[in-house]
Scaffold this active site. Structure first.
Site, PDB file in Angstrom:
ATOM      1  N   HIS A   1       0.508  -1.484  -8.433  1.00 42.63           N
ATOM      2  CA  HIS A   1       1.266  -2.571  -7.806  1.00 42.63           C
ATOM      3  C   HIS A   1       2.695  -2.623  -8.377  1.00 42.63           C
ATOM      4  O   HIS A   1       3.666  -2.711  -7.630  1.00 42.63           O
ATOM      5  CB  HIS A   1       0.517  -3.900  -8.037  1.00 42.63           C
ATOM      6  CG  HIS A   1       1.298  -5.124  -7.699  1.00 42.63           C
ATOM      7  ND1 HIS A   1       1.141  -5.801  -6.510  1.00 42.63           N
ATOM      8  CD2 HIS A   1       2.252  -5.799  -8.397  1.00 42.63           C
ATOM      9  CE1 HIS A   1       1.966  -6.835  -6.496  1.00 42.63           C
ATOM     10  NE2 HIS A   1       2.652  -6.860  -7.625  1.00 42.63           N
ATOM     11  N   GLU A   2       2.782  -2.513  -9.697  1.00 43.41           N
ATOM     12  CA  GLU A   2       4.113  -2.542 -10.337  1.00 43.41           C
ATOM     13  C   GLU A   2       4.957  -1.342  -9.911  1.00 43.41           C
ATOM     14  O   GLU A   2       6.160  -1.478  -9.659  1.00 43.41           O
ATOM     15  CB  GLU A   2       3.978  -2.564 -11.866  1.00 43.41           C
ATOM     16  CG  GLU A   2       3.287  -3.802 -12.431  1.00 43.41           C
ATOM     17  CD  GLU A   2       4.029  -5.097 -12.119  1.00 43.41           C
ATOM     18  OE1 GLU A   2       5.263  -5.054 -11.999  1.00 43.41           O
ATOM     19  OE2 GLU A   2       3.367  -6.133 -11.972  1.00 43.41           O
TER      20      GLU A   2
ATOM     21  N   HIS B   1       6.539  -1.973  -6.632  1.00 43.30           N
ATOM     22  CA  HIS B   1       7.794  -2.743  -6.679  1.00 43.30           C
ATOM     23  C   HIS B   1       8.973  -1.810  -6.909  1.00 43.30           C
ATOM     24  O   HIS B   1      10.028  -1.961  -6.318  1.00 43.30           O
ATOM     25  CB  HIS B   1       7.756  -3.764  -7.830  1.00 43.30           C
ATOM     26  CG  HIS B   1       7.022  -5.019  -7.491  1.00 43.30           C
ATOM     27  ND1 HIS B   1       7.274  -5.741  -6.362  1.00 43.30           N
ATOM     28  CD2 HIS B   1       6.046  -5.688  -8.160  1.00 43.30           C
ATOM     29  CE1 HIS B   1       6.480  -6.810  -6.342  1.00 43.30           C
ATOM     30  NE2 HIS B   1       5.723  -6.793  -7.419  1.00 43.30           N
TER      31      HIS B   1
ATOM     32  N   GLU C   1       5.593  -8.948  -2.792  1.00 43.61           N
ATOM     33  CA  GLU C   1       4.260  -8.858  -3.405  1.00 43.61           C
ATOM     34  C   GLU C   1       3.271  -8.194  -2.447  1.00 43.61           C
ATOM     35  O   GLU C   1       2.473  -7.359  -2.857  1.00 43.61           O
ATOM     36  CB  GLU C   1       3.755 -10.244  -3.815  1.00 43.61           C
ATOM     37  CG  GLU C   1       4.510 -10.854  -4.977  1.00 43.61           C
ATOM     38  CD  GLU C   1       4.564  -9.958  -6.202  1.00 43.61           C
ATOM     39  OE1 GLU C   1       3.544  -9.295  -6.517  1.00 43.61           O
ATOM     40  OE2 GLU C   1       5.631  -9.873  -6.819  1.00 43.61           O
TER      41      GLU C   1
ATOM     42  N   ASP D   1       1.341  -4.750  -3.106  1.00 47.12           N
ATOM     43  CA  ASP D   1      -0.113  -4.681  -2.953  1.00 47.12           C
ATOM     44  C   ASP D   1      -0.498  -3.559  -1.991  1.00 47.12           C
ATOM     45  O   ASP D   1      -1.429  -2.795  -2.244  1.00 47.12           O
ATOM     46  CB  ASP D   1      -0.670  -6.015  -2.427  1.00 47.12           C
ATOM     47  CG  ASP D   1      -0.824  -7.056  -3.535  1.00 47.12           C
ATOM     48  OD1 ASP D   1      -0.614  -6.705  -4.716  1.00 47.12           O
ATOM     49  OD2 ASP D   1      -1.153  -8.222  -3.218  1.00 47.12           O
TER      50      ASP D   1
HETATM   51 ZN   LIG Z   1       4.255  -8.095  -8.142  1.00 45.56          ZN
END
Ligand SMILES: [Zn+2]
Length: 412
Positions: free
Chosen positions: A276-277, A280, A354, A358
């Site tokens: 997930h990071e 980003h 987000e 995801d």
């Molecule tokens: Zn996040």
């Protein structure tokens, strides 16, 4: 506009802002006892759920006390000429505009922090303690305070001194210089925060060789992401709540995992959080966020430059001679409805990001592991599973657990 009108607008903004916030809090609190959505009924067992109910309610009541106290204090301070009084003290010490501004903000910020100290103590050693979150010792608590004050004095004081100086030299054009300064500082902080600031408060150690590190490296390689800086931070020194974050860019990019996260989650769940990071980063969220915040800062400083020198602004706070620091305080309050609005937009953008992160984790690794890690993290922080829609829109930088669950499982 005369100073009396500005005075009433300032008071009005503070009161309306407070009422709006309390309405939102109350709406949110009314849904504390809503039935838990079926998709999330495995997050808590009944005993933990009851505990989470008590925690939410206690936090809500505490928030009400703290915000009422601070709004009454602010209003009293303005109405009884507190800013003029502190301004007088600062002016009696020195004629220098930079030093006056430093002393003025020093007294205001230190004073309000001391007044809020009992609340922050109660929050850590009574509420967090009661629910088993607190790991902070009294020594760490006070050391944190002192380090925080020193850092604000050096970093905040340094920036303030430069901005007042720009104002003396360049007049209304100061905002250009201030903007460049703040922008460079923001980029610098994002790059070196982990190296310069974090070590003052925490210990960071590279994630040791082993199955977790291997799994992380394998994943990073599979998405073409160079990641050699993976650190574990001793978050357990203060709280049992877990976290992970990404910082820096280019060769400085690194991932920081809380030791609490490493202990609470399975390897695959941690990799899913990391995926997930990485999402980003790959989706340029870090750059976009930084650009957005630099643009907002430029807009704010430009607006500030139009008003800061106005004698009416200073007079509204009861100070007869216009000065940069008094103008800045008045502007800060008048600007707050706009910053509510930009905050609202930034939260909207953040929630979008987000979902994208995801999706990235689901597509490049595994959505189910991310779901189970999010559930565990929610359980471990006794988080609210049934927040009110409007409260989410205003305050949440992340979608709710239910929204993320549905998105990760492809239910729209
Ligand atoms: Zn996040």
């Amino acid at each position: 506009m005369n100073s009396e009108a500005i005075f009433y607008i300032i008071i009005g903004i503070i009161i309306i802002d407070f009422i709006f916030d309390k309405i939102l809090d109350t709406l949110n609190a009314r849904h504390f006892d809503d039935p838990v959505p079926k998709e999330l009924d495995d997050v808590y067992n009944s005993e933990e759920y009851e505990k989470s109910q008590r925690y939410k309610k206690e936090r809500y009541k505490f928030g009400l006390v703290i915000s009422t106290f601070s709004v009454l204090l602010t209003l009293a301070f303005i109405i009884f000429g507190g800013f003029a009084f502190v301004d007088e003290i600062a002016r009696n010490i020195t004629d220098n505009a930079i030093l006056t501004a430093l002393i003025f903000f020093g007294i205001i910020m230190f004073g309000s922090d001391i007044l809020m100290l009992p609340f922050s103590w109660y929050s850590t050693f009574v509420i967090e303690e009661k629910y088993g979150f607190n790991k902070t010792t009294k020594k760490t608590f006070f050391l944190d305070k002192i380090k925080g004050w020193l850092m604000t004095a050096i970093v905040g004081g340094g920036i303030l001194a430069l901005i007042v100086w720009f104002y003396q030299v360049a007049g209304d054009n100061f905002w250009w210089y201030a903007w460049i300064l703040v922008a460079i500082f923001a980029v610098f902080m994002n790059m070196f925060y982990a190296k310069l600031i974090v070590p003052l408060f925490n210990k960071q150690t590279p994630l040791p060789e082993g199955s977790l590190r291997t799994k992380i490296e394998e994943y990073a390689q599979s998405v073409g992401f160079t990641l050699d800086k993976i650190f574990v931070i001793d978050g357990s020194k203060r709280s049992t709540k877990a976290n992970a974050y990404f910082s820096g860019f280019g060769s400085e990019k690194r991932i920081t995992l809380y030791d609490t996260l490493v202990n609470d989650l399975e390897d695959e769940e941690i990799v899913a959080v990391l995926a997930h990071e990485v999402g980003h980063y790959k989706k340029n969220h870090i750059i976009v966020n930084m650009a957005a915040s630099i643009l907002t800062t430029g807009f704010t400083l430009w607006l500030l430059s139009l008003f800061v020198g106005s004698p009416q602004l200073s007079a509204a706070l009861g100070v007869e001679t216009a000065s940069f620091h008094i103008g800045l305080v008045a502007f800060g309050i008048l600007y707050s409805p706009i910053s509510e609005l930009t905050g609202f937009i930034m939260n909207y953008l953040s929630r979008k990001f987000e979902y994208q992160a995801d999706d990235f984790a689901r597509n490049t690794y595994n959505g189910n592991f991310l779901v189970s890690s999010l559930k565990k993290l929610s359980k471990n922080s006794l988080s609210n599973l049934t927040p009110h829609k409007l409260y989410v829109k205003v305050h949440y930088s992340h979608p709710t657990l239910l929204q993320r669950y549905r998105n990760l499982r492809g239910i729209v």
